[in-house]
Design a protein around this motif. Structure first.
Motif, short mmCIF file in Angstrom:
data_model
loop_
_atom_site.label_atom_id
_atom_site.label_comp_id
_atom_site.label_asym_id
_atom_site.label_seq_id
_atom_site.Cartn_x
_atom_site.Cartn_y
_atom_site.Cartn_z
N VAL A 91 1.04 -1.22 0.01
CA VAL A 91 0.13 -0.07 0.07
C VAL A 91 0.80 1.06 -0.09
N GLY A 92 2.19 1.10 0.99
CA GLY A 92 2.86 2.39 0.76
C GLY A 92 2.32 3.33 1.89
N GLY A 93 2.99 4.47 1.59
CA GLY A 93 2.63 5.50 2.69
C GLY A 93 3.94 6.01 3.27
N ASP A 94 4.22 7.39 3.43
CA ASP A 94 5.23 7.74 3.92
C ASP A 94 4.90 8.05 5.38
N THR A 95 5.27 6.92 6.28
CA THR A 95 4.89 7.30 7.77
C THR A 95 6.28 7.50 8.70
N MET A 96 7.09 7.73 8.16
CA MET A 96 8.43 8.15 8.78
C MET A 96 8.34 8.81 9.94
N ALA A 97 7.67 9.94 9.58
CA ALA A 97 7.43 11.10 10.82
C ALA A 97 6.62 10.40 12.12
N GLU A 98 5.64 9.71 11.85
CA GLU A 98 4.85 8.82 12.60
C GLU A 98 5.71 7.96 13.32
N VAL A 99 6.45 7.17 12.62
CA VAL A 99 7.44 6.15 13.35
C VAL A 99 8.20 6.70 14.31
N ILE A 100 9.14 7.68 13.91
CA ILE A 100 9.98 8.54 14.66
C ILE A 100 9.39 9.03 15.85
N SER A 101 8.25 9.76 15.74
CA SER A 101 7.59 10.37 16.78
C SER A 101 7.23 9.32 17.90
N HIS A 102 6.48 8.21 17.49
CA HIS A 102 6.22 6.94 18.14
C HIS A 102 7.31 6.42 18.84
N LEU A 103 8.58 5.93 18.14
CA LEU A 103 9.56 5.31 18.75
C LEU A 103 9.97 6.15 19.64
N PHE A 104 10.55 7.54 19.42
CA PHE A 104 11.44 8.53 20.36
C PHE A 104 10.80 9.23 21.16
N ARG A 105 9.50 9.24 21.39
CA ARG A 105 8.68 10.00 22.06
C ARG A 105 8.53 11.61 21.77
N LEU A 106 8.28 11.96 20.44
CA LEU A 106 8.24 13.29 20.35
C LEU A 106 6.92 13.57 19.66
N PRO A 107 6.08 14.24 20.44
CA PRO A 107 6.19 14.79 21.97
C PRO A 107 5.94 13.56 22.82
N ALA A 108 6.55 13.68 23.86
CA ALA A 108 6.47 12.73 24.85
C ALA A 108 5.22 12.25 25.46
N ASN A 109 4.04 13.25 25.61
CA ASN A 109 2.89 12.97 26.32
C ASN A 109 2.72 12.47 27.55
N GLY A 110 3.72 12.82 28.49
CA GLY A 110 3.75 12.11 29.70
C GLY A 110 4.63 10.71 29.67
N LYS A 111 5.06 10.22 28.43
CA LYS A 111 5.73 9.09 28.44
C LYS A 111 7.12 9.33 27.82
N PRO A 112 8.19 9.70 28.59
CA PRO A 112 9.29 10.10 27.97
C PRO A 112 10.32 8.81 27.41
N MET A 113 9.81 7.80 28.05
CA MET A 113 10.95 6.82 27.97
C MET A 113 9.96 5.57 26.86
N THR A 114 10.95 4.78 26.15
CA THR A 114 10.36 3.64 25.16
C THR A 114 11.25 2.48 25.88
N VAL A 115 10.61 1.35 26.10
CA VAL A 115 11.20 0.08 26.31
C VAL A 115 10.77 -0.92 25.44
N MET A 116 11.76 -1.28 24.41
CA MET A 116 11.94 -2.03 23.14
C MET A 116 12.08 -3.32 23.81
N GLN A 117 10.90 -4.17 23.85
CA GLN A 117 11.26 -5.63 24.06
C GLN A 117 11.71 -6.37 22.95
N LEU A 118 12.95 -7.02 22.99
CA LEU A 118 13.33 -7.80 21.73
C LEU A 118 12.93 -9.16 21.85
N ALA A 119 12.67 -9.64 23.19
CA ALA A 119 12.52 -11.18 23.18
C ALA A 119 11.75 -11.95 22.11
#
Length: 578
Positions: free
Chosen positions: A319-347
């Motif tokens: 389908v495509g779609g340039d979601t890079m801004a949303e991905v980076i915003s979500h991954l790296f908490r910009l804006p943080a919205n009260g959650k400045p930390m990301t725990v990436m569970q790799l297991a």
């Protein structure tokens, strides 16, 4: 008060002290042993030193009961009625200067917080009434590492440090790679927990080396197939971009030389375009053996695309779609919205793809800091760091090591700080660990690990490392810029809700009442198979979450965690290509 001892020799940053007969000092001060701080009274200052060796062999004078070797660490100056400590020694002691065990007041002067940017991590081993502070700015901006064997309280120490950093720097964003899924509950509402179920990391964000690693399952790629991929990926990006920028139904054929994209440009493309380009080239070939190369490449792409374990990459692949801004915003908490930390569970990720995912995350963290001029600082914490940046160049994934190394060497210029956690520092790339200027060392029994530490620690108190094999649980030797002095301290107690623990509670003692019958085995197999199929998985922790909580994160609607595995989630990927 009678002196505890006298200086009998000085050499560089080392001195030897004769300890006077016990009858001349209080009983409470007789226990002079390794690791204790002493103060040497000089004419203009008090020199702070640490005992590294005590011996009563070859005594040259009957006045002394023992000889102690001490490392000179710093000095206390009395200026304007206020005592101030500084590292390093400007005025060296002379023969005969008096030596005393350091007082609690002098310890408080050394470890007094110098500003508001200090965090309380515990107390001194020598004097429990003295709080051990760490300078957050120095610790973060020059990187830090937590080292220690399994079972010494390393994960608990990491939880303590990160929780204290969050309190002190509420605007700092923290990204934690959680290899064993231990930290999901440690940070409460301040952390967003990501796993394969709620992560969206589009395949086109992977650079060429990373996407090859995914397609070939961590093995070296076939050169002929790599040549084809390197040719068609930029063209697929050009086709998608041209399609986005035109209102006409008909598209002109684009010249590959005029595409303007490289294989590594983070621009969207569709798998259907990629496969059709490969297919088109295959159709022009008459030699059957040459066509097999193209056919194998298409089969590889479709096998990975249709594997449910890779859905976090290949969802909406056509389908495509340039979601890079949303991905980076979500991954790296910009804006943080009260959650400045990301725990990436790799297991939960497929083992073959973990290195590539970590490489993408490290690279994007650094590049975002670089291109934003470091206006939004971030701490990137890498658990089990030796897995991603191995000292052995033949082990692990090269791009991951390169991405971690870039953060270590240049990250602080762009507001990207690094925290490394490892139980095998000797297996970690020496260049990377040498960039960590604050080290928290817990018990390490391996001789190679201790040897690497001796090389990494430049402090005058490198002799402290001889204590490393005998440290107790929660005991730490702290070196470097973040602490006032090389210090033996004990981490403070961590509240129960902040203790790291795995998703499963594992006991070595089998329970009689647990009822491990065929139904239990069947339920485990359902979960096991469910991880690699598109069906719902019974007894899965994700299903126990109430819907309200899942839908509460409204800041990134496209990236909200799904309620488990949606039966229709992969329907798009199953459609035949047109």
């Amino acid at each position: 008060m009678t002196s505890f001892g006298r200086v009998i020799s000085v050499r560089g940053s080392l001195a030897r002290v004769g300890l006077l007969a016990a009858s001349q000092m209080p009983v409470s001060e007789i226990r002079a042993t390794v690791g204790r701080f002493v103060s040497i009274r000089c004419a203009s200052s008090v020199i702070v030193a640490m005992i590294t060796e005590v011996s009563c062999e070859n005594l040259s004078s009957s006045d002394y009961i023992a000889i102690a070797s001490v490392d000179l660490l710093g000095e206390i100056h009395n200026a304007a009625d206020k005592a101030k400590f500084q590292r390093g020694v400007t005025n060296y002691p002379t023969i005969g200067d008096s030596v005393d065990l350091i007082t609690s007041q002098e310890l408080r002067t050394i470890y007094a917080p110098t500003g508001s940017d200090q965090i309380n991590v515990g107390f001194l081993q020598q004097d429990r009434s003295v709080v051990a502070y760490v300078d957050v700015e120095e610790m973060l901006s020059k990187h830090f590492a937590v080292l220690g064997s399994t079972g010494v309280g390393k994960s608990t120490g990491v939880s303590l440090l990160l929780n204290e950093i969050l309190k002190s720097r509420p605007n700092l964003r923290i990204f934690l790679l959680d290899v064993h899924n231990e930290y999901g509950r440690c940070f409460g509402d301040r952390a967003l927990v990501l796993n394969p179920r709620n992560l969206k990391l589009p395949f086109w964000l992977f650079n060429f080396e990373e996407i090859v690693d995914v397609l070939f399952g961590g093995r070296a790629g076939v050169p002929e197939e790599l040549d084809v991929l390197a040719e068609v990926i930029p063209m697929a990006k050009g086709i998608y971009t041209q399609y986005q920028n035109t209102d006409r139904l008909g598209l002109k054929r684009i010249d590959p030389k005029q595409v303007g994209f490289t294989v590594d440009t983070p621009v969207p493309y569709r798998l259907v375009d990629l496969i059709s380009l490969i297919d088109e080239r295959m159709g022009k070939l008459e030699n059957r053996s040459s066509r097999i190369i193209y056919h194998k490449l298409i089969s590889r792409i479709e096998a990975v695309r249709n594997d449910p374990r890779y859905a976090f990459m290949f969802d909406n692949a056509n389908v495509g779609g340039d979601t890079m801004a949303e991905v980076i915003s979500h991954l790296f908490r910009l804006p943080a919205n009260g959650k400045p930390m990301t725990v990436m569970q790799l297991a939960g990720f497929p083992a073959e793809v973990i290195d590539s995912v970590v490489s993408v995350l490290c690279r994007m963290a650094f590049d975002f800091g670089l291109w934003s001029d470091g206006v939004s600082p971030m701490l990137f914490v890498c658990e089990e760091a030796h897995r991603y940046a191995s000292a052995d160049r033949n082990v692990g994934f090269g791009p991951t090591r390169k991405a971690v190394s870039r953060i270590a060497k240049e990250g602080r210029k762009y507001g990207v700080y690094l925290g490394l956690i490892t139980q095998r520092p000797a297996e970690l790339d020496a260049t990377i660990i040498s960039q960590c200027n604050t080290l928290f060392t817990m018990r390490l029994a391996n001789e190679r690990d201790q040897a690497l530490l001796r090389a990494a620690v430049s402090d005058a108190a490198a002799n402290l490392l001889s204590f490393v094999p005998s440290l107790g649980t929660r005991e730490v030797l702290a070196f470097g810029e973040g602490v006032a002095l090389p210090t033996r301290l004990r981490f403070k107690e961590v509240p129960p809700h902040q203790l790291p623990r795995g998703e499963a509670t594992i006991s070595s003692v089998p329970s009689v009442t647990s009822g491990h019958d065929m139904h239990f085995v069947g339920a485990v197999l359902e979960r096991w198979r469910g991880a690699t199929s598109q069906r719902d998985v019974p007894n899965d922790p994700v299903f126990s979450q109430p819907p309200a909580k899942t839908l509460a994160t409204a800041e990134a609607p496209m990236l909200q965690p799904s309620m488990g595995l949606d039966p229709d989630r992969f329907s798009l990927l199953k459609k035949p290509l047109r």
